[in-house]
Design an enzyme around this catalytic site. Sequence first.
Site, mmCIF file in Angstrom:
data_model
loop_
_atom_site.group_PDB
_atom_site.id
_atom_site.type_symbol
_atom_site.label_atom_id
_atom_site.label_comp_id
_atom_site.label_asym_id
_atom_site.label_seq_id
_atom_site.Cartn_x
_atom_site.Cartn_y
_atom_site.Cartn_z
ATOM 1 N N VAL A 9 1.846 -0.262 -11.840
ATOM 2 C CA VAL A 9 2.610 0.959 -11.595
ATOM 3 C C VAL A 9 3.568 0.674 -10.448
ATOM 4 O O VAL A 9 3.159 0.186 -9.392
ATOM 5 C CB VAL A 9 1.675 2.130 -11.219
ATOM 6 N N SER A 58 -2.535 -2.516 -10.682
ATOM 7 C CA SER A 58 -1.888 -2.657 -9.379
ATOM 8 C C SER A 58 -0.896 -1.522 -9.253
ATOM 9 O O SER A 58 -0.360 -1.039 -10.242
ATOM 10 C CB SER A 58 -1.129 -3.984 -9.278
ATOM 11 N N CYS A 59 -0.631 -1.121 -8.023
ATOM 12 C CA CYS A 59 0.367 -0.083 -7.773
ATOM 13 C C CYS A 59 1.152 -0.502 -6.539
ATOM 14 O O CYS A 59 0.556 -0.784 -5.497
ATOM 15 C CB CYS A 59 -0.309 1.268 -7.556
ATOM 16 N N VAL A 60 2.464 -0.555 -6.686
ATOM 17 C CA VAL A 60 3.299 -0.983 -5.571
ATOM 18 C C VAL A 60 4.466 -0.029 -5.372
ATOM 19 O O VAL A 60 4.971 0.568 -6.320
ATOM 20 C CB VAL A 60 3.836 -2.423 -5.771
#
Length: 149
Positions: free
Chosen positions: A99, A126-128
């Site tokens: 994301v 994963s979220c960045v």
Amino acid sequence: MSLSVLNRFAPAIKSHIRTMSTVHKIVQTASAPAAIGPYSQAIIANGFVFCSGSIPVNPANGEVVAGGVKEQTEQVLTNMGEVLKKSGSSFGQIVKSTVFLKSMNDFAAVNEVYGQRLGGALPARSCVEVARLPKDVLVEIECIATVEP
């Protein structure tokens, strides 16, 4: 297993691995926004579908959906769902997603929609936070899922 048995099957195994690594299929559906660059909506290879990042564009008119991050996340997941469906996959078969958020302050709102739409599926994720996304959207999501042979 003896070395002679391994040597006997090694050519067939090498040939199979070489064949698997070179065969891939481009996925394209009009039910999701067309690629806006030199890439595919998704690629099927080796029993997986690799979905490009989905952004909150309505495929009917090519415009970013109105509203905030929740509405954008809904559209992103709708688009992704259509690509997965065309690929012979589904949300329940996602093994990894990433994301991308314009602001990490939107994390909880995106999580809420993501959790509802994935219906209990818990892929690795994963979220960045990123500086900018295509068309200045608030969220983009990509994924890798399994496909049925």
